[in-house]
Write a protein that holds these residues in place. Structure first.
Motif, PDB file in Angstrom:
ATOM      1  N   PHE A 111      -5.606   5.372  -1.477  1.00 14.71           N
ATOM      2  CA  PHE A 111      -4.215   4.947  -1.611  1.00 14.71           C
ATOM      3  C   PHE A 111      -4.102   3.944  -2.756  1.00 14.71           C
ATOM      4  CE2 PHE A 111      -6.370   2.787   1.887  1.00 14.71           C
ATOM      5  CZ  PHE A 111      -6.280   1.451   1.540  1.00 14.71           C
ATOM      6  N   ARG A 112      -2.874   3.694  -3.159  1.00 10.21           N
ATOM      7  CA  ARG A 112      -2.567   2.800  -4.297  1.00 10.21           C
ATOM      8  C   ARG A 112      -2.259   1.412  -3.753  1.00 10.21           C
ATOM      9  NH1 ARG A 112       2.121   1.389  -7.255  1.00 10.21           N
ATOM     10  NH2 ARG A 112       1.722   1.114  -9.503  1.00 10.21           N
ATOM     11  N   ARG A 113      -2.768   0.412  -4.442  1.00 15.41           N
ATOM     12  CA  ARG A 113      -2.564  -0.969  -4.010  1.00 15.41           C
ATOM     13  C   ARG A 113      -1.747  -1.739  -5.043  1.00 15.41           C
ATOM     14  NH1 ARG A 113      -7.845  -1.473  -6.352  1.00 15.41           N
ATOM     15  NH2 ARG A 113      -7.850  -3.139  -7.954  1.00 15.41           N
ATOM     16  N   GLN A 114      -0.975  -2.667  -4.539  1.00 19.85           N
ATOM     17  CA  GLN A 114      -0.293  -3.668  -5.358  1.00 19.85           C
ATOM     18  C   GLN A 114      -0.462  -5.009  -4.655  1.00 19.85           C
ATOM     19  OE1 GLN A 114       3.540  -1.351  -5.426  1.00 19.85           O
ATOM     20  NE2 GLN A 114       3.574  -1.987  -7.567  1.00 19.85           N
ATOM     21  N   LEU A 115      -1.214  -5.906  -5.269  1.00 18.40           N
ATOM     22  CA  LEU A 115      -1.589  -7.163  -4.622  1.00 18.40           C
ATOM     23  C   LEU A 115      -1.181  -8.356  -5.486  1.00 18.40           C
ATOM     24  CD1 LEU A 115      -5.194  -6.151  -3.489  1.00 18.40           C
ATOM     25  CD2 LEU A 115      -3.088  -5.949  -2.191  1.00 18.40           C
TER      26      LEU A 115
ATOM     27  N   ILE B 209       0.864  -1.189   0.000  1.00 19.03           N
ATOM     28  CA  ILE B 209       0.000   0.000   0.000  1.00 19.03           C
ATOM     29  C   ILE B 209       0.904   1.244   0.000  1.00 19.03           C
ATOM     30  CG2 ILE B 209      -1.804   1.255   1.212  1.00 19.03           C
ATOM     31  CD1 ILE B 209      -2.658  -1.452   0.055  1.00 19.03           C
ATOM     32  N   SER B 210       0.660   2.165  -0.898  1.00 19.31           N
ATOM     33  CA  SER B 210       1.498   3.363  -1.009  1.00 19.31           C
ATOM     34  C   SER B 210       0.638   4.554  -1.429  1.00 19.31           C
ATOM     35  CB  SER B 210       2.632   3.139  -2.018  1.00 19.31           C
ATOM     36  OG  SER B 210       2.097   2.839  -3.306  1.00 19.31           O
ATOM     37  N   GLN B 211       1.267   5.745  -1.400  1.00 21.59           N
ATOM     38  CA  GLN B 211       0.631   6.997  -1.830  1.00 21.59           C
ATOM     39  C   GLN B 211      -0.691   7.249  -1.074  1.00 21.59           C
ATOM     40  OE1 GLN B 211       0.261   7.009  -6.111  1.00 21.59           O
ATOM     41  NE2 GLN B 211       2.399   6.394  -6.432  1.00 21.59           N
TER      42      GLN B 211
END
Length: 582
Positions: free
Chosen positions: A185-189, A149-151
């Motif tokens: 927020f931005r996710r990467q999964l 999770i970022s930004q």
């Protein structure tokens, strides 16, 4: 039988003394059977008289004072000496308490109504600070589920209920209840072989924030927020997912939501601590403490003690002393009446004692500016004709100087004194007026030296943040200390000289007081709807507050440059000298 009768008679005349043990050097608590003194009479220590009231000395001191019987030699001990020291301390205690409390020359009281206005402006500031919360990236792994999770940024903030109130003795309590914070927020999964990226909208509800600000004075005498205690909690948090694996994300979102909830709650208090200890203190730095009023005098507004907070008021005691710029380290003892503010109807009250105005006039007197000289064409023609007629005989005897120009020198002989009464404010001035002829290329020839006593009425008013005074000449008297005959001759000069003062001197004085002196309030705050009330020895100005500038505008103007520690938890960080880090 005669011996027995004589023994009984001696016993009746001289009854045996109560058994009182010799007191040790340490004067401890009184014991049963000990005796003391109460207004010159003997009282047992078990008496129910209140110690220290109505002339009763504390038993810790009294039990060592023993009353000798007639014919018995006096005994001295260390405790008797201690009792004398204790008695001396009791006599000096009221004086010591009074001496340790220096009355303020200027006192400011902020009431609950003023605090409500501050709360409205402060709430907007808190919203802006919380919207700028920065949350570090969150990443982790749970089985085959990997997430990053970022930004993270705050998109919306709803402060449903807030309260700012006084908390004795030195605190302000600020509480926010049932607030909500919206995040994006931005996710990467990654789940097994499925990889997806996108954005997540989350919401934190039931946010509770409780902060207590401690107020104090700093080394320079300014009001400061010296400490803050903060507690923040989030009742619940949920997230909305979008994308091809939305159902899977919702099933596995517990790990993300729990982490985000923890990180968000951990960032609220550091953000508010930085806002209070750094940003709000930079606003309080704009309170004038020791400033120059003009080229002659300055004003010392340093706090005498820490701010005093009651359940519905905040009191600030300022020194309120003027000083001449040629003697900036001068101290003037304050013996004036201490201002007492009882009203609470307006947002703010400012009180000024006679000491405040007396110190200003003393500073001008010591600066040497309370004098004026008129010579030649500057002397009004009508007055010149009258003066020449009055001193015609003297001038005629000085035949070579008949046509010499006149010179008038008016010089204040002692610092003017201010008197404040319920019916008005007045200023008493004593001065010398010297009238001379000034022949060309010759020493001046003095015609007369007279004493001038005047009383000025003073109208005090507040405009913006400037305290101003309008002076008007009410009483005027001149006389000669040399002879009653000369005083009688000067009687005809009373009216024209009073007119001279009104036309020449008073405009100069009012021009000097026109600028006024600034009241110690932060930049961006002004007074409105001012009402001046006179009391015995002091006057008060009741007013409402108005923000001519927002807190954010003033804070951004004086915002300290942040260092590596963005949100200190106890003390404000030293500002960086690099403006590019803003």
């Amino acid at each position: 039988m005669l011996a027995a009768s004589r023994a009984r008679r001696d016993t009746d005349l001289h009854p045996p003394r109560p058994s009182v043990p010799l007191s040790p050097p340490s004067c401890g608590p009184a014991r049963s059977g000990n005796w003391g003194i109460y207004k010159g009479r003997r009282t047992p220590a078990s008496s129910k008289e209140t110690p220290g009231a109505g002339g009763v000395l504390p038993l810790s001191c009294l039990h060592v004072i023993q009353l000798p019987y007639a014919g018995e030699p006096k005994k001295s001990s260390l405790c008797e000496m201690a009792a004398g020291s204790c008695l001396l301390l009791l006599l000096l205690l009221p004086w010591l308490v009074t001496a340790s409390h220096s009355p303020p020359g200027c006192k400011i009281r902020i009431t609950s109504k003023g605090l409500d206005l501050v709360k409205q402006e402060g709430l907007r500031f808190v919203e802006q600070e919380l919207q700028n919360i920065t949350i570090s990236d969150l990443h982790g792994k749970e089985g085959q589920f990997h997430y990053n999770i970022s930004q993270v940024r705050v998109t919306d903030l709803q402060l449903a209920s807030s309260d700012l109130n006084f908390q004795p003795q030195q605190h302000l309590a600020f509480n926010i209840n049932n607030a909500s914070i919206s995040l994006r927020f931005r996710r990467q999964l990654l789940y097994w072989f499925f990889y997806d990226i996108g954005s997540i909208n989350a919401s934190a509800d039931g946010v509770q924030i409780h902060t207590v600000l401690r107020l104090a004075k700093d080394e320079a005498g300014r009001p400061k927020i010296s400490n803050i205690t903060c507690n923040a909690s989030i009742a619940r948090m949920h997230a909305g997912f979008s994308g091809t694996l939305r159902k899977v994300y919702e099933f596995l979102s517990t790990f993300i939501i729990t982490g985000m909830r923890y990180l968000l709650s951990q960032q609220i208090c550091p953000s508010l601590e930085h806002a209070s200890l750094v940003l709000l203190n930079s606003l309080l730095d704009t309170v004038p403490v020791r400033n120059y009023v003009d080229e002659h005098i300055g004003i010392d507004y340093s706090l005498l003690r820490d701010p005093s907070v009651s359940s519905d008021t905040l009191d600030l005691d300022f020194k309120g002393m003027f000083f001449p710029r040629v003697r900036e380290d001068q101290e003037l003892e304050n013996h004036a009446v201490e201002p007492v503010i009882k009203e609470t109807e307006r947002m703010v009250y400012v009180a000024f004692s006679e000491y405040f105005f007396d110190s200003a006039m003393l500073a001008y007197f010591q600066a040497g500016v309370l004098n004026i000289e008129l010579q030649g064409e500057k002397v009004p023609k009508d007055l010149e004709v009258l003066l020449r007629a009055t001193f015609f005989g003297t001038i005629f005897m000085l035949s070579p100087s008949v046509d010499a120009p006149l010179r008038l020198v008016l010089q204040v002989s002692a610092p003017p004194r201010c008197t404040i009464k319920p019916l008005g404010t007045s200023v008493s001035v004593s001065a010398f007026l010297n009238i001379s002829l000034v022949p060309p290329d010759r020493p001046p020839v003095q015609l007369s030296s007279m004493t001038v006593e005047t009383k000025l009425s003073a109208k005090v008013f507040l405009q913006g943040k400037a305290l101003r005074v309008q002076l008007d000449l009410r009483r005027f008297r001149i006389y000669s200390k040399q002879s009653a005959l000369e005083s009688l001759a000067l009687f005809s000069l009373q009216a024209p000289l009073k007119t001279l003062l009104q036309l020449t001197i008073m405009p100069i004085l009012n021009e000097r007081t026109k600028k006024g002196v600034q009241i110690p309030l932060p930049e961006g705050m002004d007074f409105t709807r001012e009402v001046v009330t006179n009391h015995a020895g002091f006057l008060t100005v009741g007013a409402d507050l108005h923000f001519s500038k927002g807190l954010r505008e003033v804070i951004d103007k004086y915002r300290p440059v942040p260092t590596a520690a963005a949100y200190p938890s106890s003390q404000p960080a030293e500002p960086s000298l690099d403006p590019g880090s803003l």
